[in-house]
Motif scaffolding. Structure first.
Motif, PDB file in Angstrom:
ATOM      1  N   GLY A 131       3.038  14.987  -9.456  1.00  0.00           N
ATOM      2  CA  GLY A 131       2.930  14.924 -10.903  1.00  0.00           C
ATOM      3  C   GLY A 131       3.964  14.049 -11.583  1.00  0.00           C
ATOM      4  N   HIS A 132       4.937  13.570 -10.840  1.00  0.00           N
ATOM      5  CA  HIS A 132       6.011  12.759 -11.419  1.00  0.00           C
ATOM      6  C   HIS A 132       6.225  11.496 -10.583  1.00  0.00           C
ATOM      7  N   TRP A 133       6.616  10.412 -11.229  1.00  0.00           N
ATOM      8  CA  TRP A 133       7.223   9.304 -10.524  1.00  0.00           C
ATOM      9  C   TRP A 133       8.649   9.739 -10.206  1.00  0.00           C
ATOM     10  N   THR A 134       9.064   9.555  -8.969  1.00  0.00           N
ATOM     11  CA  THR A 134      10.372  10.046  -8.522  1.00  0.00           C
ATOM     12  C   THR A 134      11.178   8.921  -7.894  1.00  0.00           C
TER      13      THR A 134
ATOM     14  N   GLN B 289       0.853  -1.189   0.000  1.00  0.00           N
ATOM     15  CA  GLN B 289       0.000   0.000   0.000  1.00  0.00           C
ATOM     16  C   GLN B 289       0.889   1.239   0.000  1.00  0.00           C
ATOM     17  N   THR B 290       0.545   2.225  -0.810  1.00  0.00           N
ATOM     18  CA  THR B 290       1.332   3.456  -0.813  1.00  0.00           C
ATOM     19  C   THR B 290       1.271   4.108   0.561  1.00  0.00           C
ATOM     20  N   ARG B 291       2.326   4.851   0.905  1.00  0.00           N
ATOM     21  CA  ARG B 291       2.422   5.441   2.229  1.00  0.00           C
ATOM     22  C   ARG B 291       2.681   6.941   2.116  1.00  0.00           C
ATOM     23  N   GLU B 292       1.829   7.720   2.760  1.00  0.00           N
ATOM     24  CA  GLU B 292       2.027   9.166   2.783  1.00  0.00           C
ATOM     25  C   GLU B 292       3.308   9.501   3.541  1.00  0.00           C
ATOM     26  N   LEU B 293       4.073  10.442   3.024  1.00  0.00           N
ATOM     27  CA  LEU B 293       5.266  10.889   3.714  1.00  0.00           C
ATOM     28  C   LEU B 293       4.909  12.018   4.672  1.00  0.00           C
ATOM     29  N   PRO B 294       5.507  12.039   5.847  1.00  0.00           N
ATOM     30  CA  PRO B 294       5.262  13.166   6.755  1.00  0.00           C
ATOM     31  C   PRO B 294       5.851  14.433   6.150  1.00  0.00           C
ATOM     32  N   PRO B 295       5.441  15.594   6.605  1.00  0.00           N
ATOM     33  CA  PRO B 295       5.986  16.849   6.057  1.00  0.00           C
ATOM     34  C   PRO B 295       7.511  16.871   6.144  1.00  0.00           C
ATOM     35  N   PHE B 296       8.133  17.369   5.094  1.00  0.00           N
ATOM     36  CA  PHE B 296       9.586  17.517   5.095  1.00  0.00           C
ATOM     37  C   PHE B 296       9.939  18.824   4.409  1.00  0.00           C
ATOM     38  N   ASN B 297      11.140  19.298   4.660  1.00  0.00           N
ATOM     39  CA  ASN B 297      11.583  20.565   4.083  1.00  0.00           C
ATOM     40  C   ASN B 297      13.079  20.484   3.849  1.00  0.00           C
ATOM     41  N   LEU B 298      13.444  20.174   2.609  1.00  0.00           N
ATOM     42  CA  LEU B 298      14.845  20.124   2.207  1.00  0.00           C
ATOM     43  C   LEU B 298      15.153  21.378   1.391  1.00  0.00           C
ATOM     44  N   ARG B 299      16.409  21.580   1.091  1.00  0.00           N
ATOM     45  CA  ARG B 299      16.819  22.745   0.312  1.00  0.00           C
ATOM     46  C   ARG B 299      17.409  22.271  -1.004  1.00  0.00           C
ATOM     47  N   GLN B 300      16.818  22.702  -2.127  1.00  0.00           N
ATOM     48  CA  GLN B 300      17.291  22.290  -3.440  1.00  0.00           C
ATOM     49  C   GLN B 300      18.558  23.044  -3.828  1.00  0.00           C
TER      50      GLN B 300
ATOM     51  N   GLN C 235       1.713  11.350  -6.558  1.00  0.00           N
ATOM     52  CA  GLN C 235       1.130  12.085  -5.434  1.00  0.00           C
ATOM     53  C   GLN C 235       2.155  12.293  -4.317  1.00  0.00           C
ATOM     54  N   GLY C 236       3.410  11.911  -4.573  1.00  0.00           N
ATOM     55  CA  GLY C 236       4.466  12.098  -3.593  1.00  0.00           C
ATOM     56  C   GLY C 236       4.470  11.074  -2.479  1.00  0.00           C
ATOM     57  N   ARG C 237       3.778   9.943  -2.662  1.00  0.00           N
ATOM     58  CA  ARG C 237       3.717   8.903  -1.639  1.00  0.00           C
ATOM     59  C   ARG C 237       4.765   7.821  -1.924  1.00  0.00           C
ATOM     60  N   LEU C 238       5.248   7.196  -0.864  1.00  0.00           N
ATOM     61  CA  LEU C 238       6.174   6.084  -1.036  1.00  0.00           C
ATOM     62  C   LEU C 238       5.418   4.909  -1.631  1.00  0.00           C
ATOM     63  N   ALA C 239       5.837   4.464  -2.813  1.00  0.00           N
ATOM     64  CA  ALA C 239       5.115   3.420  -3.536  1.00  0.00           C
ATOM     65  C   ALA C 239       5.913   2.140  -3.693  1.00  0.00           C
TER      66      ALA C 239
ATOM     67  N   ASP D 125      19.174  25.007  -6.169  1.00  0.00           N
ATOM     68  CA  ASP D 125      18.994  26.407  -6.570  1.00  0.00           C
ATOM     69  C   ASP D 125      18.566  27.288  -5.406  1.00  0.00           C
ATOM     70  N   GLY D 126      18.533  26.719  -4.198  1.00  0.00           N
ATOM     71  CA  GLY D 126      18.179  27.486  -3.016  1.00  0.00           C
ATOM     72  C   GLY D 126      16.710  27.462  -2.651  1.00  0.00           C
ATOM     73  N   THR D 127      15.864  26.925  -3.516  1.00  0.00           N
ATOM     74  CA  THR D 127      14.434  26.870  -3.230  1.00  0.00           C
ATOM     75  C   THR D 127      14.120  25.661  -2.345  1.00  0.00           C
ATOM     76  N   PRO D 128      13.038  25.739  -1.563  1.00  0.00           N
ATOM     77  CA  PRO D 128      12.701  24.606  -0.696  1.00  0.00           C
ATOM     78  C   PRO D 128      12.149  23.430  -1.489  1.00  0.00           C
ATOM     79  N   LEU D 129      12.473  22.236  -1.032  1.00  0.00           N
ATOM     80  CA  LEU D 129      11.890  21.025  -1.588  1.00  0.00           C
ATOM     81  C   LEU D 129      10.915  20.494  -0.543  1.00  0.00           C
ATOM     82  N   VAL D 130       9.635  20.659  -0.815  1.00  0.00           N
ATOM     83  CA  VAL D 130       8.575  20.221   0.084  1.00  0.00           C
ATOM     84  C   VAL D 130       7.719  19.203  -0.667  1.00  0.00           C
ATOM     85  N   PRO D 131       6.835  18.457   0.029  1.00  0.00           N
ATOM     86  CA  PRO D 131       6.081  17.391  -0.630  1.00  0.00           C
ATOM     87  C   PRO D 131       5.410  17.786  -1.940  1.00  0.00           C
TER      88      PRO D 131
END
Length: 218
Positions: free
Chosen positions: A70-73, A46-57, A187-191, A59-65
């Motif tokens: 829109g993409h398989w990652t 079953q896919t699993r929702e990720l808890p909120p996270f905040n990384l830094r990309q 949808q940004g879930r662990l699949a 280019d300096g912009t935040p990487l949030v859920p």
């Protein structure tokens, strides 16, 4: 700074391994034919929702859920001083990425490299390193607590390992980390997960299949 005990690492890795084993049992094969459903990917039950996270990309912009929607990652932990596993994995993923370059940028699968060595890897440095393998690769990092939270949500672990000359040279250390690749759905879930050894052609075939299945019918 990386305050994690060996026992915690072992327990977390064991739990992740058991979860993957269960997923492989239930979803690793096609229910009708018994043939492998995917060549490289093991889907979770079953896919699993990720808890909120905040990384830094890079280019300096935040990487949030929401940034992953829109993409398989394919998400992979590493660090730029890694002598073998990280460059080999990114090179193999770059070979897979070439197989889907013709897909629309808005939906094509993506690779996310997350450096777990923020003491030596700034977001920009992580990006420069990752982009040397493929320009489409996303790169990010954060402080250790944020990285630990993100890694744990994927079932991954990492730990700083001091070198022999750490007293004379603070940069004399390595970082042990999980070598698996996490698959996140649009949808940004662990699949699912991909375990080494990695086959670029198999990874590409699986991601192209997932992408096609997620596309709306004409």
């Amino acid at each position: 700074m990386f305050n994690r005990t060996f026992g915690y690492i072992l327990a977390a890795a064991l739990a992740a391994g058991l979860g993957l084993l269960a997923a492989s049992h239930f979803f690793g094969r096609d229910a009708g034919t018994g043939a492998p459903a995917f060549q490289a990917v093991t889907l979770l039950p079953q896919t699993r929702e990720l808890p909120p996270f905040n990384l830094r990309q890079s280019d300096g912009t935040p990487l949030v859920p929401g940034e992953l929607a829109g993409h398989w990652t394919l998400a992979f932990l590493g660090f730029t001083f890694c002598p073998d596993v990280c460059p080999m994995t990114l090179a193999q993923l770059a070979q897979a990425q070439k197989q889907w370059e013709a897909l629309p940028e808005a939906t094509r699968p993506r690779v996310l490299f997350v450096s777990v060595d923020p003491e030596r890897d700034s977001p920009a440095k992580a990006g420069e390193y990752a982009h040397a393998f493929h320009p489409d690769t996303l790169a990010a990092t954060a402080d250790v607590p944020a990285l630990e939270k993100f890694a744990t949500s994927l079932g991954f672990v990492f730990m700083k390992v001091p070198g022999k000359n750490i007293g004379q040279n603070p940069d004399d250390y390595s970082v042990d980390h999980s070598a698996n690749i996490a698959l996140l759905d649009p949808q940004g879930r662990l699949a699912g997960l991909i375990r080494p050894p990695f086959d670029p052609q198999a990874i590409a075939a699986d991601l192209l299949r997932l992408h096609a299945a997620a596309e709306p019918a004409p």
